[in-house]
Motif scaffolding. Structure first.
Motif, PDB file in Angstrom:
ATOM      1  N   ASP A 110      -7.087  -4.211  10.579  1.00  0.00           N
ATOM      2  CA  ASP A 110      -6.189  -3.969  11.711  1.00  0.00           C
ATOM      3  C   ASP A 110      -4.775  -3.672  11.242  1.00  0.00           C
ATOM      4  N   LEU A 111      -4.306  -4.423  10.232  1.00  0.00           N
ATOM      5  CA  LEU A 111      -2.958  -4.199   9.717  1.00  0.00           C
ATOM      6  C   LEU A 111      -2.882  -2.846   9.005  1.00  0.00           C
ATOM      7  N   THR A 112      -3.889  -2.512   8.213  1.00  0.00           N
ATOM      8  CA  THR A 112      -3.902  -1.211   7.536  1.00  0.00           C
ATOM      9  C   THR A 112      -3.867  -0.078   8.548  1.00  0.00           C
ATOM     10  N   ALA A 113      -4.662  -0.223   9.633  1.00  0.00           N
ATOM     11  CA  ALA A 113      -4.657   0.794  10.682  1.00  0.00           C
ATOM     12  C   ALA A 113      -3.289   0.891  11.336  1.00  0.00           C
ATOM     13  N   GLY A 114      -2.683  -0.269  11.603  1.00  0.00           N
ATOM     14  CA  GLY A 114      -1.350  -0.268  12.212  1.00  0.00           C
ATOM     15  C   GLY A 114      -0.319   0.413  11.342  1.00  0.00           C
ATOM     16  N   LEU A 115      -0.404   0.193  10.024  1.00  0.00           N
ATOM     17  CA  LEU A 115       0.543   0.841   9.110  1.00  0.00           C
ATOM     18  C   LEU A 115       0.321   2.346   9.070  1.00  0.00           C
ATOM     19  N   GLU A 116      -0.926   2.790   9.172  1.00  0.00           N
ATOM     20  CA  GLU A 116      -1.177   4.232   9.246  1.00  0.00           C
ATOM     21  C   GLU A 116      -0.486   4.817  10.477  1.00  0.00           C
ATOM     22  N   PHE A 117      -0.505   4.067  11.572  1.00  0.00           N
ATOM     23  CA  PHE A 117       0.202   4.526  12.774  1.00  0.00           C
ATOM     24  C   PHE A 117       1.705   4.616  12.507  1.00  0.00           C
ATOM     25  N   VAL A 118       2.251   3.620  11.814  1.00  0.00           N
ATOM     26  CA  VAL A 118       3.682   3.622  11.493  1.00  0.00           C
ATOM     27  C   VAL A 118       4.044   4.843  10.657  1.00  0.00           C
ATOM     28  N   TRP A 119       3.244   5.102   9.602  1.00  0.00           N
ATOM     29  CA  TRP A 119       3.554   6.259   8.738  1.00  0.00           C
ATOM     30  C   TRP A 119       3.408   7.562   9.526  1.00  0.00           C
ATOM     31  N   GLY A 120       2.409   7.611  10.405  1.00  0.00           N
ATOM     32  CA  GLY A 120       2.228   8.806  11.219  1.00  0.00           C
ATOM     33  C   GLY A 120       3.398   9.049  12.144  1.00  0.00           C
ATOM     34  N   ARG A 121       3.871   7.978  12.756  1.00  0.00           N
ATOM     35  CA  ARG A 121       5.007   8.100  13.672  1.00  0.00           C
ATOM     36  C   ARG A 121       6.248   8.593  12.925  1.00  0.00           C
ATOM     37  N   GLU A 122       6.464   8.074  11.733  1.00  0.00           N
ATOM     38  CA  GLU A 122       7.619   8.492  10.935  1.00  0.00           C
ATOM     39  C   GLU A 122       7.505   9.968  10.549  1.00  0.00           C
ATOM     40  N   ASP A 123       6.330  10.401  10.149  1.00  0.00           N
ATOM     41  CA  ASP A 123       6.140  11.815   9.796  1.00  0.00           C
ATOM     42  C   ASP A 123       6.316  12.719  11.015  1.00  0.00           C
ATOM     43  N   TYR A 124       5.841  12.269  12.171  1.00  0.00           N
ATOM     44  CA  TYR A 124       6.003  13.072  13.389  1.00  0.00           C
ATOM     45  C   TYR A 124       7.485  13.275  13.703  1.00  0.00           C
ATOM     46  N   ILE A 125       8.271  12.229  13.578  1.00  0.00           N
ATOM     47  CA  ILE A 125       9.702  12.326  13.865  1.00  0.00           C
ATOM     48  C   ILE A 125      10.362  13.356  12.958  1.00  0.00           C
ATOM     49  N   GLN A 126       9.867  13.467  11.719  1.00  0.00           N
ATOM     50  CA  GLN A 126      10.440  14.409  10.757  1.00  0.00           C
ATOM     51  C   GLN A 126       9.756  15.779  10.783  1.00  0.00           C
ATOM     52  N   ASP A 127       8.919  16.022  11.794  1.00  0.00           N
ATOM     53  CA  ASP A 127       8.195  17.290  11.927  1.00  0.00           C
ATOM     54  C   ASP A 127       7.230  17.550  10.768  1.00  0.00           C
ATOM     55  N   LYS A 128       6.794  16.494  10.098  1.00  0.00           N
ATOM     56  CA  LYS A 128       5.745  16.634   9.079  1.00  0.00           C
ATOM     57  C   LYS A 128       4.413  16.438   9.794  1.00  0.00           C
ATOM     58  N   LEU A 129       4.061  17.429  10.589  1.00  0.00           N
ATOM     59  CA  LEU A 129       2.994  17.247  11.566  1.00  0.00           C
ATOM     60  C   LEU A 129       1.617  17.112  10.923  1.00  0.00           C
ATOM     61  N   ASP A 130       1.338  17.876   9.874  1.00  0.00           N
ATOM     62  CA  ASP A 130       0.035  17.764   9.218  1.00  0.00           C
ATOM     63  C   ASP A 130      -0.153  16.365   8.641  1.00  0.00           C
ATOM     64  N   ASN A 131       0.893  15.841   8.018  1.00  0.00           N
ATOM     65  CA  ASN A 131       0.818  14.480   7.477  1.00  0.00           C
ATOM     66  C   ASN A 131       0.635  13.460   8.594  1.00  0.00           C
TER      67      ASN A 131
END
Length: 353
Positions: A110-131
């Motif tokens: 659950d924590l690993t999945a949550g961190l993937e969400f965190v990294w995804g959100r950060e990449d989205y904010i920076q327009d790193k959409l594929d990541n």
């Protein structure tokens, strides 16, 4: 005492440390008080290498260590904060994770999945959409079933994937239809999770984003059904600005079907609710005032109320700002210029052009 924190966030840290080393004696002259610098392990290595005089001049560094349990709790709090749409210090989360990985600590799924969400959100904010898409999909794969304590979170990940493809459609005009279709699928998945989790408040919050996508796809039958459902939801769980959006969707459906009288009535209803207090609850802004005026003007033209349409389009110029909705503002000016030209008011038509 003066304490300095956050050196790890300095973009040109190497040059800063070199400069600090060159003016080491100035610290002694100007700072008549103790100076404490908080650094990460990586910054400390750079300090030793790039500013050895400054490093040797001070007292030996004191290391502070958190237990693995404390670091895991820190990561969990960071995930909670991101899901609650609060700001977190991403570098600190990355450092905590790196330290735990270096010790061979295993994290709960659950924590690993949550961190993937965190990294995804950060990449989205920076327009790193594929990541961002990769991280969100990793999150979903780790959550084969919804988290038992927060079943709605899987829906939030689907919604965020929808936003990624929304942004792709904005950036890749040649393939925008394909991206809008992807966004539609993900938004529908997310809303389905919210419904299953019995969270009508979240359905009400995000249903308008699906409406915007259907609008782009010109899926008028689906949009009508969604907007009517949205009106019912927003009476209990929404705000008046969201109801305005629903009326705007219905006005566009009526325009697409040539139902000018209904379109005029619905556009006016959207305009009547637009001034209610509200806050932006998603990362995609509502179309707003200029769009509803533009829809009203189109309906007035359909009813051959040309002077009224001109007056409505002039309101777009006076009452709205181009940056609020550049495309609608531009379309409104083009339509206004065309109407003035057709009325043989060539001077005004030229000025607008």
């Amino acid at each position: 005492m003066l304490m300095i924190l956050g050196l790890e966030n300095v973009k040109d840290l190497d040059n800063l440390l070199l400069a600090m080393n060159q003016v080491r004696d100035e610290f002694r002259k100007e700072f008549k008080f103790p100076l404490v610098i908080w650094v990460t392990d990586e910054v400390l290595k750079k300090l030793v290498r790039l500013a050895p005089d400054l490093y040797n001049w001070g007292a030996p560094p004191i290391s502070f260590f958190l237990t693995p349990e404390a670091l895991i709790e820190f990561l969990n709090r960071g995930v909670e904060a991101v899901f609650a749409e609060n700001q977190v210090a991403i570098p600190e989360l990355e450092l905590a994770l790196k330290y735990l990985q270096g010790r061979g600590e295993e994290l709960a799924a659950d924590l690993t999945a949550g961190l993937e969400f965190v990294w995804g959100r950060e990449d989205y904010i920076q327009d790193k959409l594929d990541n961002a898409i990769v991280h969100y999909q990793q999150c979903l794969s780790l959550w084969q079933s919804p988290p038992k304590d927060h079943p709605e979170r899987k829906g939030i990940v689907w919604i965020q994937l929808g936003f990624c493809y929304w942004r792709q459609a904005q950036l890749n005009r040649a393939e925008k239809r394909r991206y809008w279709q992807e966004a539609r699928d993900y938004f529908q998945q997310g809303l389905g999770v919210f419904e299953a989790a019995q969270r009508p408040d979240l359905v009400a919050r995000f249903i308008g984003e699906l409406g915007e996508v259907l609008r782009q796809l010109e899926a008028w039958d689906e949009l009508q059904e969604l907007a009517e459902n949205g009106l019912r939801l927003h009476q209990n769980y929404g705000i008046e600005r969201q109801q305005a959006r629903d009326y705007g969707f219905l006005a566009e459906v009526a325009l697409a079907r040539g139902n000018w009288q209904a379109a005029k009535r619905l556009a006016n209803q959207a305009l009547q609710c637009r001034d209610a207090p509200w806050r932006v609850s998603t990362n995609v802004p509502a179309q707003g005032h200029s769009l509803y005026l533009f829809l009203l003007a189109k309906a007035q033209q359909g009813l051959n109320q040309i002077q009224s349409a001109i007056e409505t389009l002039e309101r777009v110029r006076v009452e709205t700002h181009p940056q609020a909705n550049p495309q609608v503002y531009s379309d409104s000016l083009k339509e206004l210029q065309r109407l003035y030209f057709n009325q043989k008011d060539y001077l005004k038509a030229f000025a607008i052009k």
